[in-house]
Scaffold this active site. Sequence first.
Site, mmCIF file in Angstrom:
data_model
loop_
_atom_site.group_PDB
_atom_site.id
_atom_site.type_symbol
_atom_site.label_atom_id
_atom_site.label_comp_id
_atom_site.label_asym_id
_atom_site.label_seq_id
_atom_site.Cartn_x
_atom_site.Cartn_y
_atom_site.Cartn_z
ATOM 1 N N GLU A 1 0.899 -1.124 0.327
ATOM 2 C CA GLU A 1 -0.312 0.242 0.255
ATOM 3 C C GLU A 1 0.969 1.403 0.048
ATOM 4 O O GLU A 1 2.076 1.160 0.357
ATOM 5 C CB GLU A 1 -0.424 0.019 1.611
ATOM 6 N N HIS B 1 -7.607 1.013 2.344
ATOM 7 C CA HIS B 1 -7.099 0.659 3.691
ATOM 8 C C HIS B 1 -8.240 1.855 4.582
ATOM 9 O O HIS B 1 -7.608 2.098 5.514
ATOM 10 C CB HIS B 1 -5.738 1.013 3.859
HETATM 11 P P1 NAI Z 1 -10.965 -11.894 14.860
HETATM 12 O O1 NAI Z 1 -9.916 -11.539 16.283
HETATM 13 O O2 NAI Z 1 -12.578 -10.619 16.073
HETATM 14 O O3 NAI Z 1 -11.791 -12.875 13.935
HETATM 15 C C1 NAI Z 1 -10.454 -12.884 13.170
HETATM 16 C C2 NAI Z 1 -11.630 -14.540 12.899
HETATM 17 O O4 NAI Z 1 -10.623 -15.342 11.924
HETATM 18 C C3 NAI Z 1 -11.847 -15.485 14.574
HETATM 19 O O5 NAI Z 1 -11.999 -15.954 14.550
HETATM 20 C C4 NAI Z 1 -9.946 -16.311 14.338
HETATM 21 O O6 NAI Z 1 -10.797 -17.353 14.571
HETATM 22 C C5 NAI Z 1 -10.257 -16.644 12.472
HETATM 23 N N1 NAI Z 1 -9.716 -17.078 11.747
HETATM 24 C C6 NAI Z 1 -7.845 -17.176 12.197
HETATM 25 N N2 NAI Z 1 -7.190 -17.973 11.338
HETATM 26 C C7 NAI Z 1 -8.050 -18.690 10.745
HETATM 27 C C8 NAI Z 1 -8.109 -19.176 8.906
HETATM 28 N N3 NAI Z 1 -6.912 -19.317 8.511
HETATM 29 N N4 NAI Z 1 -9.480 -19.007 8.444
HETATM 30 C C9 NAI Z 1 -10.437 -19.205 8.963
HETATM 31 N N5 NAI Z 1 -10.443 -18.304 10.101
HETATM 32 C C10 NAI Z 1 -9.086 -17.945 10.353
HETATM 33 O O7 NAI Z 1 -10.709 -9.775 14.210
HETATM 34 P P2 NAI Z 1 -11.520 -8.954 13.759
HETATM 35 O O8 NAI Z 1 -11.812 -7.730 14.438
HETATM 36 O O9 NAI Z 1 -13.068 -9.373 12.677
HETATM 37 O O10 NAI Z 1 -10.558 -8.821 12.148
HETATM 38 C C11 NAI Z 1 -10.565 -9.300 11.212
HETATM 39 C C12 NAI Z 1 -9.524 -8.464 10.304
HETATM 40 O O11 NAI Z 1 -9.840 -7.551 9.878
HETATM 41 C C13 NAI Z 1 -8.366 -8.924 11.095
HETATM 42 O O12 NAI Z 1 -7.372 -8.817 10.238
HETATM 43 C C14 NAI Z 1 -8.133 -6.735 10.775
HETATM 44 O O13 NAI Z 1 -6.402 -6.239 10.976
HETATM 45 C C15 NAI Z 1 -8.926 -6.649 10.028
HETATM 46 N N6 NAI Z 1 -9.187 -5.167 9.950
HETATM 47 C C16 NAI Z 1 -9.494 -3.926 8.654
HETATM 48 C C17 NAI Z 1 -9.079 -3.537 8.448
HETATM 49 C C18 NAI Z 1 -10.364 -2.672 7.529
HETATM 50 O O14 NAI Z 1 -9.660 -0.637 7.794
HETATM 51 N N7 NAI Z 1 -10.359 -2.776 6.721
HETATM 52 C C19 NAI Z 1 -10.295 -2.560 9.727
HETATM 53 C C20 NAI Z 1 -10.263 -3.990 11.926
HETATM 54 C C21 NAI Z 1 -9.830 -4.803 10.980
#
Ligand code: NAI
Length: 411
Positions: free
Chosen positions: A271, A294
């Site tokens: 990015e 992003h």
């Molecule tokens: P979270 O930790 O609550 O949920 C992530 C889920 O993915 C968990 O349930 C975990 O068990 C699961 N997981 C982990 N490895 C996996 C795999 N190989 N296959 C399937 N499931 C798997 O995280 P949250 O808060 O829901 O965030 C998700 C993503 O969104 C993160 O990567 C975070 O960095 C990103 N994010 C992006 C933003 C943006 O501005 N675009 C803003 C906020 C978060």
Amino acid sequence: MANSNTSLSKDHIKVVLLEGIHPSAEEVFRKDGYTNIFTASKSLPQQELRDVLADANFLGIRSRTQVTEELLAFAPKLSAIGCFCIGTNQVDLDATTAKGIPVFNAPFANTRSVAELVLAEIILLLRGVPAKSAAAHRGEWLKSAVNSFETRGKILGIVGYGHIGTQIGILAENLGMKVQFFDIEKQLSLGNARPADSYQQLLKTSDVVTFHVPETEQTQNMMDQEAFSHLKDGAILVNASRGTVVDIDALADALQSGKVNGAAIDVFPKEPKSNQEEFVSRLREFDNTILTPHIGGSTKEAQINIGIEVSEKLVKYSNNGSTLSSVNFPEVGLPELVGKHRICHIHHNEPGILAKINDVFSTTGVNISAQYLQTNASVGYVVTDIDQTSSQEAFEALKQIKGTIKSRILY
Ligand code: NAI
């Protein structure tokens, strides 16, 4: 010599909030009686930063201020750091832990913002709006119902059913979508969502696939050429998680061949570092993609929530010693301090220290009413609530224990 604080009155505790942290943070401190608050709308140059930290007890930053071991040497009174954002890479966590400084952040304050954006993108992509809009900007008129769908009844496949994934599931069900998810952990299904048998099965059977996984070795390019081959023909793909999850070349090929009918991508393997740098991606040539810089979590509401969440954690740590949800510290959740004195003792995690702490209490004749202990690999945190009479004597003796990093007494 170990570094110690006694319980300062709130107007003597200096709070430094930098980088234009939302005023909701300052409000939380003021409402709780903190008055010595320094704010700056930007990050500070090194010398200014050192000067302002010389007598600071709490520091709030966003992503620009680099908290290095060297900088910490100029902040001898620092008790805790709040990162008013999601990431904490800007802070040397080993150095802060070694100095007994817990670091807090707000990992989930922008969950709703991401969920709303993803939902909007799903609706627009199912209708083919991005391509029609791009054409209209060029003077073309693509009035047609071909490949234009409602969300109702379509199957949404959510990969990563955590904070964001579950919110999207609930919102999508309200639109009439059928929700399935794949997660490596066993997750409680919300609403009528159901777990898919496997990742492959989710890809094969979903009309829309959206990724909400963290960045790990396992999620690296989890949507690669092979995964695309399993995807239902004409599916929609969304990634607002991490830039390493979807192989952009494989996606571009799938868009080219029509395997994928549209995509929304908010995060990229590479990015631009600033708004002045050009955004380079093969996806730029496809009208049927929504490409966003992003900004999944970037809303005013998320900023307000982050301001409140992180400052509340700092206030709690200051007032009662609670370290719950700290990213680098043993987590201790504590009840409010009523009618007792509380000694918070941070030490190197070496054998025998707890015994020495309790020795102090027995030799000073202090009556312990509650004790809480947590350790991580390098640090131990013992919080002891005691009768008020001989607390000062015990506190002074605790500071002398070898291996002590910091101790505080709260009244
Ligand atoms: P979270 O930790 O609550 O949920 C992530 C889920 O993915 C968990 O349930 C975990 O068990 C699961 N997981 C982990 N490895 C996996 C795999 N190989 N296959 C399937 N499931 C798997 O995280 P949250 O808060 O829901 O965030 C998700 C993503 O969104 C993160 O990567 C975070 O960095 C990103 N994010 C992006 C933003 C943006 O501005 N675009 C803003 C906020 C978060």
